[in-house]
Design a protein around this motif. Sequence first.
Motif, PDB file in Angstrom:
ATOM      1  N   LEU A 149       0.934  -1.160  -0.075  1.00  0.00           N
ATOM      2  CA  LEU A 149       0.246   0.013   0.046  1.00  0.00           C
ATOM      3  C   LEU A 149       0.934   1.139   0.003  1.00  0.00           C
ATOM      4  CD1 LEU A 149      -2.895  -0.993   2.417  1.00  0.00           C
ATOM      5  CD2 LEU A 149      -2.998  -0.805  -0.211  1.00  0.00           C
ATOM      6  N   LYS A 150       2.043   1.302   0.492  1.00  0.00           N
ATOM      7  CA  LYS A 150       2.851   2.453   0.726  1.00  0.00           C
ATOM      8  C   LYS A 150       3.309   2.798  -0.630  1.00  0.00           C
ATOM      9  CE  LYS A 150       6.372   4.256   3.339  1.00  0.00           C
ATOM     10  NZ  LYS A 150       7.777   4.097   3.837  1.00  0.00           N
ATOM     11  N   LEU A 151       3.874   1.941  -1.212  1.00  0.00           N
ATOM     12  CA  LEU A 151       4.116   2.007  -2.615  1.00  0.00           C
ATOM     13  C   LEU A 151       3.000   2.587  -3.567  1.00  0.00           C
ATOM     14  CD1 LEU A 151       6.416   1.942  -5.100  1.00  0.00           C
ATOM     15  CD2 LEU A 151       6.077  -0.232  -5.307  1.00  0.00           C
ATOM     16  N   GLY A 152       1.944   1.777  -3.481  1.00  0.00           N
ATOM     17  CA  GLY A 152       0.751   2.317  -4.431  1.00  0.00           C
ATOM     18  C   GLY A 152       0.282   3.809  -3.979  1.00  0.00           C
ATOM     19  N   ALA A 153       0.254   4.117  -2.729  1.00  0.00           N
ATOM     20  CA  ALA A 153       0.092   5.478  -2.230  1.00  0.00           C
ATOM     21  C   ALA A 153       0.948   6.296  -3.095  1.00  0.00           C
ATOM     22  CB  ALA A 153      -0.113   5.545  -0.926  1.00  0.00           C
ATOM     23  N   LYS A 154       2.356   6.109  -3.230  1.00  0.00           N
ATOM     24  CA  LYS A 154       2.922   7.059  -3.584  1.00  0.00           C
ATOM     25  C   LYS A 154       2.862   7.290  -5.189  1.00  0.00           C
ATOM     26  CE  LYS A 154       7.973   7.996  -3.122  1.00  0.00           C
ATOM     27  NZ  LYS A 154       8.708   7.663  -4.557  1.00  0.00           N
ATOM     28  N   LEU A 155       2.829   6.126  -5.735  1.00  0.00           N
ATOM     29  CA  LEU A 155       2.504   6.197  -7.292  1.00  0.00           C
ATOM     30  C   LEU A 155       1.324   6.927  -7.451  1.00  0.00           C
ATOM     31  CD1 LEU A 155       3.617   2.578  -7.933  1.00  0.00           C
ATOM     32  CD2 LEU A 155       4.842   4.691  -8.765  1.00  0.00           C
ATOM     33  N   TYR A 156       0.194   6.462  -6.719  1.00  0.00           N
ATOM     34  CA  TYR A 156      -1.146   6.967  -7.299  1.00  0.00           C
ATOM     35  C   TYR A 156      -1.260   8.440  -7.014  1.00  0.00           C
ATOM     36  CZ  TYR A 156      -6.114   7.566  -7.325  1.00  0.00           C
ATOM     37  OH  TYR A 156      -7.532   7.773  -7.852  1.00  0.00           O
ATOM     38  N   LEU A 157      -0.409   9.083  -6.041  1.00  0.00           N
ATOM     39  CA  LEU A 157      -0.325  10.398  -5.781  1.00  0.00           C
ATOM     40  C   LEU A 157       0.717  11.245  -6.124  1.00  0.00           C
ATOM     41  CD1 LEU A 157      -1.502  10.007  -1.817  1.00  0.00           C
ATOM     42  CD2 LEU A 157      -3.074  10.708  -3.694  1.00  0.00           C
ATOM     43  N   GLN A 158       1.549  10.575  -6.435  1.00  0.00           N
ATOM     44  CA  GLN A 158       2.795  11.290  -7.156  1.00  0.00           C
ATOM     45  C   GLN A 158       3.220  11.020  -8.470  1.00  0.00           C
ATOM     46  OE1 GLN A 158       5.814  11.289  -4.183  1.00  0.00           O
ATOM     47  NE2 GLN A 158       4.391  11.809  -2.603  1.00  0.00           N
ATOM     48  N   GLY A 159       2.830  10.019  -8.906  1.00  0.00           N
ATOM     49  CA  GLY A 159       3.228   9.228 -10.152  1.00  0.00           C
ATOM     50  C   GLY A 159       4.671   8.773 -10.041  1.00  0.00           C
ATOM     51  N   ASN A 160       5.309   8.526 -11.029  1.00  0.00           N
ATOM     52  CA  ASN A 160       6.936   8.138 -10.977  1.00  0.00           C
ATOM     53  C   ASN A 160       7.429   8.907 -12.125  1.00  0.00           C
ATOM     54  OD1 ASN A 160       9.381   7.047 -11.186  1.00  0.00           O
ATOM     55  ND2 ASN A 160       8.811   5.092 -11.374  1.00  0.00           N
ATOM     56  N   PRO A 161       7.971  10.470 -11.697  1.00  0.00           N
ATOM     57  CA  PRO A 161       8.696  11.208 -12.603  1.00  0.00           C
ATOM     58  C   PRO A 161       9.822  10.526 -13.327  1.00  0.00           C
ATOM     59  CG  PRO A 161       8.359  12.152 -10.462  1.00  0.00           C
ATOM     60  CD  PRO A 161       7.910  10.847 -10.305  1.00  0.00           C
ATOM     61  N   ALA A 162      10.621   9.581 -12.739  1.00  0.00           N
ATOM     62  CA  ALA A 162      11.518   8.875 -13.386  1.00  0.00           C
ATOM     63  C   ALA A 162      11.085   8.189 -14.632  1.00  0.00           C
ATOM     64  CB  ALA A 162      12.397   7.893 -12.750  1.00  0.00           C
ATOM     65  N   SER A 163       9.934   7.445 -14.697  1.00  0.00           N
ATOM     66  CA  SER A 163       9.519   6.747 -15.997  1.00  0.00           C
ATOM     67  C   SER A 163       8.610   7.718 -16.680  1.00  0.00           C
ATOM     68  CB  SER A 163       8.989   5.411 -15.392  1.00  0.00           C
ATOM     69  OG  SER A 163       8.238   5.203 -14.569  1.00  0.00           O
ATOM     70  N   GLY A 164       8.184   8.866 -16.157  1.00  0.00           N
ATOM     71  CA  GLY A 164       7.072   9.475 -16.761  1.00  0.00           C
ATOM     72  C   GLY A 164       5.615   9.168 -16.454  1.00  0.00           C
ATOM     73  N   VAL A 165       5.272   8.337 -15.375  1.00  0.00           N
ATOM     74  CA  VAL A 165       4.164   8.041 -15.122  1.00  0.00           C
ATOM     75  C   VAL A 165       3.625   9.139 -14.289  1.00  0.00           C
ATOM     76  CG1 VAL A 165       2.784   6.364 -13.434  1.00  0.00           C
ATOM     77  CG2 VAL A 165       4.633   5.353 -14.849  1.00  0.00           C
ATOM     78  N   PRO A 166       2.406   9.547 -14.605  1.00  0.00           N
ATOM     79  CA  PRO A 166       1.625  10.722 -14.214  1.00  0.00           C
ATOM     80  C   PRO A 166       1.041  10.321 -12.841  1.00  0.00           C
ATOM     81  CG  PRO A 166       0.151  10.066 -16.018  1.00  0.00           C
ATOM     82  CD  PRO A 166       1.665   9.232 -15.717  1.00  0.00           C
ATOM     83  N   ALA A 167       0.835  11.125 -11.996  1.00  0.00           N
ATOM     84  CA  ALA A 167       0.011  11.033 -10.911  1.00  0.00           C
ATOM     85  C   ALA A 167      -1.478  10.669 -11.193  1.00  0.00           C
ATOM     86  CB  ALA A 167      -0.080  12.213  -9.758  1.00  0.00           C
ATOM     87  N   CYS A 168      -2.220   9.846 -10.676  1.00  0.00           N
ATOM     88  CA  CYS A 168      -3.435   9.246 -10.743  1.00  0.00           C
ATOM     89  C   CYS A 168      -4.711  10.131 -10.353  1.00  0.00           C
ATOM     90  CB  CYS A 168      -3.715   7.950 -10.379  1.00  0.00           C
ATOM     91  SG  CYS A 168      -2.287   6.889 -10.767  1.00  0.00           S
ATOM     92  N   ASP A 169      -4.191  10.718  -9.337  1.00  0.00           N
ATOM     93  CA  ASP A 169      -5.573  11.688  -8.747  1.00  0.00           C
ATOM     94  C   ASP A 169      -5.827  12.845  -9.591  1.00  0.00           C
ATOM     95  OD1 ASP A 169      -3.006  13.121  -8.076  1.00  0.00           O
ATOM     96  OD2 ASP A 169      -3.694  13.650  -6.283  1.00  0.00           O
ATOM     97  N   LEU A 225       4.326   1.365 -16.456  1.00  0.00           N
ATOM     98  CA  LEU A 225       4.446   0.796 -15.190  1.00  0.00           C
ATOM     99  C   LEU A 225       5.164  -0.514 -15.443  1.00  0.00           C
ATOM    100  CD1 LEU A 225       0.878   1.654 -14.164  1.00  0.00           C
ATOM    101  CD2 LEU A 225       2.813   2.787 -13.122  1.00  0.00           C
ATOM    102  N   THR A 226       5.979  -0.806 -14.277  1.00  0.00           N
ATOM    103  CA  THR A 226       6.268  -2.314 -14.131  1.00  0.00           C
ATOM    104  C   THR A 226       5.346  -3.203 -13.511  1.00  0.00           C
ATOM    105  OG1 THR A 226       7.122  -1.696 -11.835  1.00  0.00           O
ATOM    106  CG2 THR A 226       8.675  -1.295 -13.385  1.00  0.00           C
TER     107      THR A 226
END
Length: 208
Positions: free
Chosen positions: A121-141, A191-192
């Motif tokens: 859940l911790k990793l999931g929250a980070k990805l959902y709320l902040q995305g992953n700038p390194a791989s160009g994944v946008p925040a989902c919120d 996303l991986t």
Amino acid sequence: MRFDRLIASLGLALCLGAVAGSAVAAKLQGDPAKAAPIVDEKCAGCHGPDGNSPAPNFPSLAGQNANYLLKEMQAYKSQRRSNDMMTPPLEGLTDQDLANIALFFAKQKPTPGTVGNPDLLKLGAKLYLQGNPASGVPACDICHGGDGHGRSYFPRVAAQGVDYSIDQFNQYAHDVRKSGKKIMRSVAKRLTEAEVKAIAEYMASLAP
Ligand code: HEC
Ligand code: HEC
């Protein structure tokens, strides 16, 4: 908004505008009560009588946004979104039936989702709320809301079944589900597998 998040979002701003623009939808007209017998006969077996699906690989529809529901049913009907289980139930239904059904499920009360692996859940929250700038994944919120409830054509993802969400990401990543906006295909391709699992668990954990 944090600066790195702003930068990550900037690239998205254009397509975001395009998506949001098309999200200005007319209010659906219909009578949800007329949908009840159809749902009982044709949908309840897989999606539950009130749209809370009994199985993690069948999507829950309770509380889902009506405009989104209608758009997806139309996509299945015209085979732009294709799934063997979804073809027979929609056969013979009129556009008005579909609007009634969309309104029916939108007003059902969604129940809490099931988290299989709380460690993610911790990793999931980070990805959902902040995305992953390194791989160009946008925040989902940005599109699905911090609470995961979406709006209009942006689907609710809160409390959704983990297996269903993972399957949708795979379909987007392999261009199997391509009836909608390009945004989700480009998100899924970045996303991986581990990130997809973490986000799916996080969405399931969000309050319905
Ligand atoms: C035999 C099982 C089954 C039945 C019966 C069924 N569905 Fe589905 N439904 C599914 C599955 C599986 C999916 C996900 C398919 C995919 O991956 O595209 C789905 C997807 C959907 C979606 C898209 C949900 C989303 O979040 O994108 C909608 C809307 C939907 N169904 C509505 C209905 C309606 C309305 C009926 C009855 C008229 C119905 N379904 C009957 C199995 C079923
Ligand atoms: C720019 C807006 C936007 C962003 C950012 C976005 N989405 Fe989406 N998403 C959509 C739209 C619009 C759909 C509707 C279906 C389609 O177009 O295929 C969707 C569909 C989905 C679905 C399928 C829902 C269902 O019921 O079948 C999931 C799951 C999802 N998004 C999760 C995410 C996650 C997780 C992120 C962040 C990594 C994300 N989205 C980022 C706009 C967005």
